[in-house]
Write a protein that holds these residues in place. Structure first.
Motif, PDB file in Angstrom:
ATOM      1  N   ALA A   1      33.747  -8.784  28.150  1.00  0.00           N
ATOM      2  CA  ALA A   1      32.593  -9.376  27.836  1.00  0.00           C
ATOM      3  C   ALA A   1      31.495  -8.783  28.408  1.00  0.00           C
ATOM      4  CB  ALA A   1      32.616 -10.649  28.194  1.00  0.00           C
ATOM      5  N   GLY A   2      31.669  -7.860  29.390  1.00  0.00           N
ATOM      6  CA  GLY A   2      30.359  -7.257  30.201  1.00  0.00           C
ATOM      7  C   GLY A   2      30.064  -5.831  29.632  1.00  0.00           C
ATOM      8  N   LEU A   3      30.803  -5.212  28.592  1.00  0.00           N
ATOM      9  CA  LEU A   3      30.869  -3.871  28.247  1.00  0.00           C
ATOM     10  C   LEU A   3      29.341  -3.902  27.037  1.00  0.00           C
ATOM     11  CD1 LEU A   3      34.435  -2.694  27.429  1.00  0.00           C
ATOM     12  CD2 LEU A   3      32.917  -1.884  29.316  1.00  0.00           C
ATOM     13  N   PRO A   4      28.876  -2.890  27.203  1.00  0.00           N
ATOM     14  CA  PRO A   4      27.968  -2.759  26.125  1.00  0.00           C
ATOM     15  C   PRO A   4      28.587  -2.687  24.610  1.00  0.00           C
ATOM     16  CG  PRO A   4      27.506  -0.968  27.550  1.00  0.00           C
ATOM     17  CD  PRO A   4      28.704  -1.935  28.035  1.00  0.00           C
ATOM     18  N   GLU A   5      27.956  -3.539  23.550  1.00  0.00           N
ATOM     19  CA  GLU A   5      28.556  -3.208  22.318  1.00  0.00           C
ATOM     20  C   GLU A   5      29.271  -2.159  21.765  1.00  0.00           C
ATOM     21  OE1 GLU A   5      27.624  -5.168  17.689  1.00  0.00           O
ATOM     22  OE2 GLU A   5      25.932  -4.892  19.353  1.00  0.00           O
ATOM     23  N   PRO A   6      28.632  -0.883  21.880  1.00  0.00           N
ATOM     24  CA  PRO A   6      29.410   0.118  21.302  1.00  0.00           C
ATOM     25  C   PRO A   6      30.812   0.478  22.088  1.00  0.00           C
ATOM     26  CG  PRO A   6      27.031   0.691  21.494  1.00  0.00           C
ATOM     27  CD  PRO A   6      27.390  -0.584  22.300  1.00  0.00           C
TER      28      PRO A   6
ATOM     29  N   GLY B   1      42.774  -1.871  21.950  1.00  0.00           N
ATOM     30  CA  GLY B   1      43.481  -3.307  21.603  1.00  0.00           C
ATOM     31  C   GLY B   1      44.274  -3.486  20.411  1.00  0.00           C
ATOM     32  N   ARG B   2      43.541  -2.950  19.352  1.00  0.00           N
ATOM     33  CA  ARG B   2      44.116  -3.133  17.878  1.00  0.00           C
ATOM     34  C   ARG B   2      44.574  -1.737  17.186  1.00  0.00           C
ATOM     35  NH1 ARG B   2      38.729  -6.079  16.748  1.00  0.00           N
ATOM     36  NH2 ARG B   2      38.691  -7.872  18.315  1.00  0.00           N
ATOM     37  N   GLU B   3      44.363  -0.623  17.987  1.00  0.00           N
ATOM     38  CA  GLU B   3      44.833   0.591  17.489  1.00  0.00           C
ATOM     39  C   GLU B   3      44.273   0.831  15.961  1.00  0.00           C
ATOM     40  OE1 GLU B   3      48.940   1.739  18.683  1.00  0.00           O
ATOM     41  OE2 GLU B   3      48.571   0.590  20.530  1.00  0.00           O
ATOM     42  N   ALA B   4      43.230   0.802  15.778  1.00  0.00           N
ATOM     43  CA  ALA B   4      42.718   0.844  14.304  1.00  0.00           C
ATOM     44  C   ALA B   4      43.097   2.103  13.663  1.00  0.00           C
ATOM     45  CB  ALA B   4      41.278   0.561  14.240  1.00  0.00           C
ATOM     46  N   ALA B   5      43.008   2.131  12.502  1.00  0.00           N
ATOM     47  CA  ALA B   5      43.502   3.450  11.731  1.00  0.00           C
ATOM     48  C   ALA B   5      42.123   4.342  11.773  1.00  0.00           C
ATOM     49  CB  ALA B   5      43.760   3.134  10.377  1.00  0.00           C
ATOM     50  N   GLY B   6      42.650   5.647  12.254  1.00  0.00           N
ATOM     51  CA  GLY B   6      41.765   6.552  11.943  1.00  0.00           C
ATOM     52  C   GLY B   6      41.159   6.913  13.376  1.00  0.00           C
ATOM     53  N   GLY B   7      41.572   6.359  14.191  1.00  0.00           N
ATOM     54  CA  GLY B   7      41.402   6.529  15.712  1.00  0.00           C
ATOM     55  C   GLY B   7      39.952   6.130  16.034  1.00  0.00           C
ATOM     56  N   LEU B   8      39.328   6.891  17.123  1.00  0.00           N
ATOM     57  CA  LEU B   8      38.169   6.558  17.739  1.00  0.00           C
ATOM     58  C   LEU B   8      37.157   7.115  16.694  1.00  0.00           C
ATOM     59  CD1 LEU B   8      38.501   7.376  21.432  1.00  0.00           C
ATOM     60  CD2 LEU B   8      38.490   5.232  20.359  1.00  0.00           C
ATOM     61  N   SER B   9      37.345   8.126  16.008  1.00  0.00           N
ATOM     62  CA  SER B   9      36.392   8.784  15.252  1.00  0.00           C
ATOM     63  C   SER B   9      36.050   7.916  14.050  1.00  0.00           C
ATOM     64  CB  SER B   9      36.783  10.152  14.622  1.00  0.00           C
ATOM     65  OG  SER B   9      37.963  10.197  13.990  1.00  0.00           O
ATOM     66  N   GLY B  10      37.456   7.274  13.445  1.00  0.00           N
ATOM     67  CA  GLY B  10      37.131   6.352  12.447  1.00  0.00           C
ATOM     68  C   GLY B  10      36.516   5.109  12.698  1.00  0.00           C
ATOM     69  N   ILE B  11      36.696   4.629  14.012  1.00  0.00           N
ATOM     70  CA  ILE B  11      35.899   3.332  14.425  1.00  0.00           C
ATOM     71  C   ILE B  11      34.429   3.830  14.613  1.00  0.00           C
ATOM     72  CG2 ILE B  11      35.589   1.739  16.577  1.00  0.00           C
ATOM     73  CD1 ILE B  11      38.469   2.333  16.983  1.00  0.00           C
ATOM     74  N   ALA B  12      34.217   4.706  15.262  1.00  0.00           N
ATOM     75  CA  ALA B  12      32.662   5.071  15.161  1.00  0.00           C
ATOM     76  C   ALA B  12      32.023   5.378  13.647  1.00  0.00           C
ATOM     77  CB  ALA B  12      32.595   6.489  15.884  1.00  0.00           C
TER      78      ALA B  12
ATOM     79  N   ARG C   1      32.654   3.673  11.022  1.00  0.00           N
ATOM     80  CA  ARG C   1      32.751   2.284  10.486  1.00  0.00           C
ATOM     81  C   ARG C   1      31.425   1.341  10.936  1.00  0.00           C
ATOM     82  NH1 ARG C   1      38.385   2.795  10.476  1.00  0.00           N
ATOM     83  NH2 ARG C   1      38.568   1.725  12.427  1.00  0.00           N
ATOM     84  N   HIS C   2      31.314   1.894  12.332  1.00  0.00           N
ATOM     85  CA  HIS C   2      30.282   0.748  13.156  1.00  0.00           C
ATOM     86  C   HIS C   2      28.995   1.766  13.245  1.00  0.00           C
ATOM     87  CE1 HIS C   2      33.108  -2.603  13.625  1.00  0.00           C
ATOM     88  NE2 HIS C   2      34.082  -1.519  13.791  1.00  0.00           N
ATOM     89  N   ALA C   3      28.894   3.008  12.936  1.00  0.00           N
ATOM     90  CA  ALA C   3      27.910   4.028  12.969  1.00  0.00           C
ATOM     91  C   ALA C   3      27.594   3.951  14.491  1.00  0.00           C
ATOM     92  CB  ALA C   3      26.667   3.448  12.205  1.00  0.00           C
ATOM     93  N   ILE C   4      28.495   4.182  15.439  1.00  0.00           N
ATOM     94  CA  ILE C   4      28.346   4.308  16.872  1.00  0.00           C
ATOM     95  C   ILE C   4      28.104   5.925  17.156  1.00  0.00           C
ATOM     96  CG2 ILE C   4      29.617   4.291  19.185  1.00  0.00           C
ATOM     97  CD1 ILE C   4      31.292   2.279  17.949  1.00  0.00           C
ATOM     98  N   ALA C   5      26.899   6.197  17.738  1.00  0.00           N
ATOM     99  CA  ALA C   5      26.580   7.374  18.080  1.00  0.00           C
ATOM    100  C   ALA C   5      27.231   8.130  19.213  1.00  0.00           C
ATOM    101  CB  ALA C   5      25.068   7.716  18.175  1.00  0.00           C
ATOM    102  N   SER C   6      27.403   9.322  19.338  1.00  0.00           N
ATOM    103  CA  SER C   6      28.012   9.945  20.563  1.00  0.00           C
ATOM    104  C   SER C   6      29.116   9.305  21.016  1.00  0.00           C
ATOM    105  CB  SER C   6      26.984   9.760  21.850  1.00  0.00           C
ATOM    106  OG  SER C   6      25.807  10.433  21.325  1.00  0.00           O
ATOM    107  N   TYR C   7      30.201   8.729  20.056  1.00  0.00           N
ATOM    108  CA  TYR C   7      31.299   7.967  20.513  1.00  0.00           C
ATOM    109  C   TYR C   7      32.131   8.823  21.421  1.00  0.00           C
ATOM    110  CZ  TYR C   7      34.537  10.709  17.692  1.00  0.00           C
ATOM    111  OH  TYR C   7      35.369  11.854  17.317  1.00  0.00           O
ATOM    112  N   HIS C   8      32.532  10.004  21.302  1.00  0.00           N
ATOM    113  CA  HIS C   8      33.384  10.809  22.191  1.00  0.00           C
ATOM    114  C   HIS C   8      32.849  10.662  23.678  1.00  0.00           C
ATOM    115  CE1 HIS C   8      36.118  13.882  23.560  1.00  0.00           C
ATOM    116  NE2 HIS C   8      36.815  13.719  22.582  1.00  0.00           N
TER     117      HIS C   8
END
Length: 256
Positions: free
Chosen positions: A163-168, A178-189, A191-198
């Motif tokens: 709950a205390g983490l920033p949204e990205p 938690g859910r091990e989404a398809a596409g790994g971290l790059s795919g999550i980034a 889908r959610h337009a997360i800049a500098s995800y790495h």
């Protein structure tokens, strides 16, 4: 055969290198192209020992050591005149120098490999990866009890942590861990337009530098939570308890 840089590329490389932590996206792309091209003919023997593709290792090298995207921006002070002079002298200007620098990076990675076999908090932390390292734990409560913890207490702490983490970072943790989404971290980034995800994932602790040791992971957000909030030191000896913490965190992240 060793690739070479043109005189124009050498001058541009030194210019970009001097301010490599303040480059624009376009300049980063140019730096990546120059370095990647210069390393085209570089095949150090250490490549065979690491078990990953050459392209992936070159990308990791450029990310961590050339562009230094995993460095903490808060620690990047304004350089003094002496710093600037030293930085200019140390900037590689030839393909040979870049290859030597790449080889030193690979040597650092191989030196840490024995630790990573004992404490594998890998590129993307998953329960299966961790459990493969330490085996099934027969009594989770005993492992936690050694550190004055219980499953309900860790569940509560995990919910508070998420709950205390920033949204990205919360999205990366919940979908990537938690859910091990398809596409790994790059795919999550994507889908959610997360800049500098790495970079964000590295600071969080979902991506661990290949040459990193326990003290490095202990400085990540997850590492600090485990060591400071839960009181479990990041060592191979505590992997039983750490595994149980990650199982609980993954379960809470799946429902967050």
């Amino acid at each position: 055969m060793q690739d070479t840089l043109s005189s124009e590329q050498s001058v541009e490389l030194v210019r970009l290198w001097r301010r490599r932590q303040t480059l624009s996206s376009e300049e980063m792309g140019r730096m990546y192209g120059i370095v990647g091209g210069a390393l085209g003919g570089c095949h150090p023997p250490e490549l065979r020992a690491l078990g990953e593709s050459r392209a992936e290792l070159v990308a990791q090298f450029i990310y961590a050591k050339v562009l230094r995207l995993d460095a903490d921006p808060d620690e990047a002070d304004e350089p003094t005149a002496g710093d600037e002079e030293a930085r200019t002298r140390s900037a590689p200007s030839t393909a040979f120098a870049l290859c030597a620098y790449f080889r030193r990076y690979l040597i650092d990675c191989t030196r840490a490999s024995s630790f990573r076999r004992k404490l594998s908090i890998g590129d993307q932390v998953t329960e299966n990866e961790l459990e493969a390292q330490v085996g099934a734990v027969e009594d989770a409560e005993d492992d936690l009890a050694e550190h004055g913890l219980s499953s309900p207490a860790v569940h509560a702490a995990a919910r508070s942590f998420i709950a205390g983490l920033p949204e990205p970072e919360r999205i990366l943790l919940c979908e990537g861990f938690g859910r091990e989404a398809a596409g790994g971290l790059s795919g999550i980034a994507a889908r959610h337009a997360i800049a500098s995800y790495h970079y964000r994932a590295g600071r969080l602790g979902l991506v661990h530098k290949r040459e990193g040791l326990p003290a490095d992971y202990a400085r990540t957000t997850l590492g600090q939570w485990i060591s400071q909030t839960l009181g479990i030191a990041i060592t191979a000896e505590n992997m039983g308890a750490i595994l149980q913490v990650f199982k609980i965190l993954g379960a809470e992240a799946s429902y967050a």
